[in-house]
Design a protein around this motif. Structure first.
Motif, PDB file in Angstrom:
ATOM      1  N   ALA A 145     -18.486  20.513 109.603  1.00  0.00           N
ATOM      2  CA  ALA A 145     -19.847  19.999 110.169  1.00  0.00           C
ATOM      3  C   ALA A 145     -19.952  18.671 108.928  1.00  0.00           C
ATOM      4  N   MET A 146     -20.303  19.814 107.606  1.00  0.00           N
ATOM      5  CA  MET A 146     -20.521  18.948 106.376  1.00  0.00           C
ATOM      6  C   MET A 146     -19.602  18.111 106.211  1.00  0.00           C
ATOM      7  N   LEU A 147     -18.456  17.500 106.614  1.00  0.00           N
ATOM      8  CA  LEU A 147     -17.665  16.740 105.911  1.00  0.00           C
ATOM      9  C   LEU A 147     -17.971  15.186 107.259  1.00  0.00           C
ATOM     10  N   GLU A 201     -20.975  15.258 108.157  1.00  0.00           N
ATOM     11  CA  GLU A 201     -22.054  14.412 107.982  1.00  0.00           C
ATOM     12  C   GLU A 201     -22.490  13.878 106.876  1.00  0.00           C
ATOM     13  N   ALA A 202     -20.788  13.533 105.934  1.00  0.00           N
ATOM     14  CA  ALA A 202     -20.797  12.541 104.561  1.00  0.00           C
ATOM     15  C   ALA A 202     -20.636  11.540 104.683  1.00  0.00           C
ATOM     16  N   PRO A 203     -20.585  10.276 103.697  1.00  0.00           N
ATOM     17  CA  PRO A 203     -20.712   8.928 103.645  1.00  0.00           C
ATOM     18  C   PRO A 203     -18.941   8.999 103.766  1.00  0.00           C
ATOM     19  N   ASP A 204     -18.754   8.307 105.398  1.00  0.00           N
ATOM     20  CA  ASP A 204     -17.386   8.018 105.292  1.00  0.00           C
ATOM     21  C   ASP A 204     -16.454   9.319 105.648  1.00  0.00           C
ATOM     22  N   ARG A 205     -17.457  10.363 106.146  1.00  0.00           N
ATOM     23  CA  ARG A 205     -16.766  11.628 106.550  1.00  0.00           C
ATOM     24  C   ARG A 205     -15.547  12.290 105.699  1.00  0.00           C
ATOM     25  N   THR A 206     -15.942  11.781 104.033  1.00  0.00           N
ATOM     26  CA  THR A 206     -15.522  12.447 103.548  1.00  0.00           C
ATOM     27  C   THR A 206     -16.070  13.137 101.586  1.00  0.00           C
ATOM     28  N   LEU A 207     -16.045  13.831 101.639  1.00  0.00           N
ATOM     29  CA  LEU A 207     -16.136  15.254 100.058  1.00  0.00           C
ATOM     30  C   LEU A 207     -15.520  14.869  99.332  1.00  0.00           C
ATOM     31  N   ARG A 208     -15.719  14.917  98.414  1.00  0.00           N
ATOM     32  CA  ARG A 208     -14.710  16.222  97.004  1.00  0.00           C
ATOM     33  C   ARG A 208     -14.606  17.125  97.441  1.00  0.00           C
ATOM     34  N   MET A 209     -12.971  17.731  97.169  1.00  0.00           N
ATOM     35  CA  MET A 209     -13.227  19.628  97.603  1.00  0.00           C
ATOM     36  C   MET A 209     -14.326  20.136  96.551  1.00  0.00           C
ATOM     37  N   THR A 210     -15.013  19.846  95.353  1.00  0.00           N
ATOM     38  CA  THR A 210     -15.999  20.630  94.505  1.00  0.00           C
ATOM     39  C   THR A 210     -16.935  20.852  95.628  1.00  0.00           C
ATOM     40  N   ALA A 224     -19.594  23.434  97.097  1.00  0.00           N
ATOM     41  CA  ALA A 224     -20.900  23.181  96.574  1.00  0.00           C
ATOM     42  C   ALA A 224     -21.531  23.406  98.038  1.00  0.00           C
ATOM     43  N   GLN A 225     -21.303  22.874  98.832  1.00  0.00           N
ATOM     44  CA  GLN A 225     -21.624  22.333  99.872  1.00  0.00           C
ATOM     45  C   GLN A 225     -22.021  23.773 100.971  1.00  0.00           C
ATOM     46  N   THR A 226     -21.071  23.927 101.055  1.00  0.00           N
ATOM     47  CA  THR A 226     -20.756  25.626 101.726  1.00  0.00           C
ATOM     48  C   THR A 226     -20.755  26.772 101.061  1.00  0.00           C
ATOM     49  N   SER A 227     -20.795  26.529  99.323  1.00  0.00           N
ATOM     50  CA  SER A 227     -21.103  27.912  98.668  1.00  0.00           C
ATOM     51  C   SER A 227     -19.644  29.006  99.055  1.00  0.00           C
ATOM     52  N   ALA A 228     -18.618  28.130  99.179  1.00  0.00           N
ATOM     53  CA  ALA A 228     -17.307  28.682  99.084  1.00  0.00           C
ATOM     54  C   ALA A 228     -17.042  28.220  97.428  1.00  0.00           C
ATOM     55  N   THR A 229     -16.128  29.624  96.944  1.00  0.00           N
ATOM     56  CA  THR A 229     -15.176  29.601  95.986  1.00  0.00           C
ATOM     57  C   THR A 229     -14.206  28.174  96.292  1.00  0.00           C
ATOM     58  N   ASP A 245     -14.666  29.809 122.243  1.00  0.00           N
ATOM     59  CA  ASP A 245     -14.632  27.908 122.837  1.00  0.00           C
ATOM     60  C   ASP A 245     -14.219  26.946 122.361  1.00  0.00           C
ATOM     61  N   ALA A 246     -14.226  27.021 120.220  1.00  0.00           N
ATOM     62  CA  ALA A 246     -13.468  26.180 120.033  1.00  0.00           C
ATOM     63  C   ALA A 246     -12.416  26.404 118.778  1.00  0.00           C
ATOM     64  N   ASP A 247     -12.128  28.040 119.109  1.00  0.00           N
ATOM     65  CA  ASP A 247     -10.760  28.365 118.232  1.00  0.00           C
ATOM     66  C   ASP A 247     -11.189  28.187 116.792  1.00  0.00           C
ATOM     67  N   LEU A 248     -12.538  28.259 116.768  1.00  0.00           N
ATOM     68  CA  LEU A 248     -12.891  27.771 114.923  1.00  0.00           C
ATOM     69  C   LEU A 248     -13.560  29.203 114.782  1.00  0.00           C
ATOM     70  N   THR A 249     -13.591  29.408 113.007  1.00  0.00           N
ATOM     71  CA  THR A 249     -14.969  30.145 112.920  1.00  0.00           C
ATOM     72  C   THR A 249     -15.600  29.662 112.668  1.00  0.00           C
ATOM     73  N   SER A 250     -16.622  29.924 112.236  1.00  0.00           N
ATOM     74  CA  SER A 250     -18.273  29.925 112.176  1.00  0.00           C
ATOM     75  C   SER A 250     -18.267  28.709 110.525  1.00  0.00           C
ATOM     76  N   PHE A 251     -17.188  29.850 109.507  1.00  0.00           N
ATOM     77  CA  PHE A 251     -16.566  28.711 107.969  1.00  0.00           C
ATOM     78  C   PHE A 251     -15.924  27.692 108.701  1.00  0.00           C
TER      79      PHE A 251
END
Length: 165
Positions: free
Chosen positions: A47-49, A51-60, A64-69, A35-41
């Motif tokens: 989605a995490m971005l 919901e973040a203030p100013d739709r911005t987060l540090r990469m680190t 952490a929020q996505t449990s990704a390296t 439906d969106a040509d996106l993987t769930s990740f």
């Protein structure tokens, strides 16, 4: 060392949980790809971005929020940047850090994609459970998270949706 084998009841519960953990990501991923040509990740990162203030987060923080390296996240972010769905830029507070921000196109993608994703989650998980079972599922997940995330490093992610009385 003696093995403490699972009982039949324990094994039956474990195998069912393992099967859900294996099947659910594919169900979610298939709908998002179709439906969106996106993987769930990729969707999760956006989605995490979103919901973040100013739709911005540090990469680190995003890692952490996505449990990704950071290498995995950087690879996914590069793909999303190429599609114009997000951008990276130097952090104004710390030039050594990099921020990630969802673009207007990325925001529109989330708004278009979220209803189908929510319907899929509802169809395959929420609507399969009674209200009592949903409460039990939350309790079970909390018990497991107590072992899997003993320092509560991920708690801000899953506790932010808790209903406060």
């Amino acid at each position: 060392m003696e093995t403490n084998w699972l009982t039949k009841d324990e094994l039956a519960a474990w195998v069912r949980l393992y099967t859900v953990v294996e099947l659910l990501p594919n169900v979610l991923d298939s709908q998002l790809r179709r439906d969106a040509d996106l993987t769930s990740f990729e969707y999760y990162v956006l989605a995490m971005l979103s919901e973040a203030p100013d739709r911005t987060l540090r990469m680190t923080a995003l890692a952490a929020q996505t449990s990704a390296t950071l290498p995995r996240l950087s690879h996914v972010v590069k793909r999303l940047e190429a599609r114009g769905l997000m951008e990276r830029f130097p952090c104004p507070e710390d030039r050594r850090a990099t921020n990630a921000r969802i673009t207007n196109d990325g925001w529109r993608k989330i708004l278009e994609t979220a209803p189908g994703h929510v319907a899929n989650v509802r169809s395959h998980v929420i609507d399969a459970l009674t209200p009592e079972q949903l409460g039990q599922l939350r309790g079970i997940a909390d018990a497991l998270l107590g072992r899997l995330d003993p320092d509560a490093a991920m708690a801000p992610l899953y506790r932010r949706h808790d209903v406060t009385a």
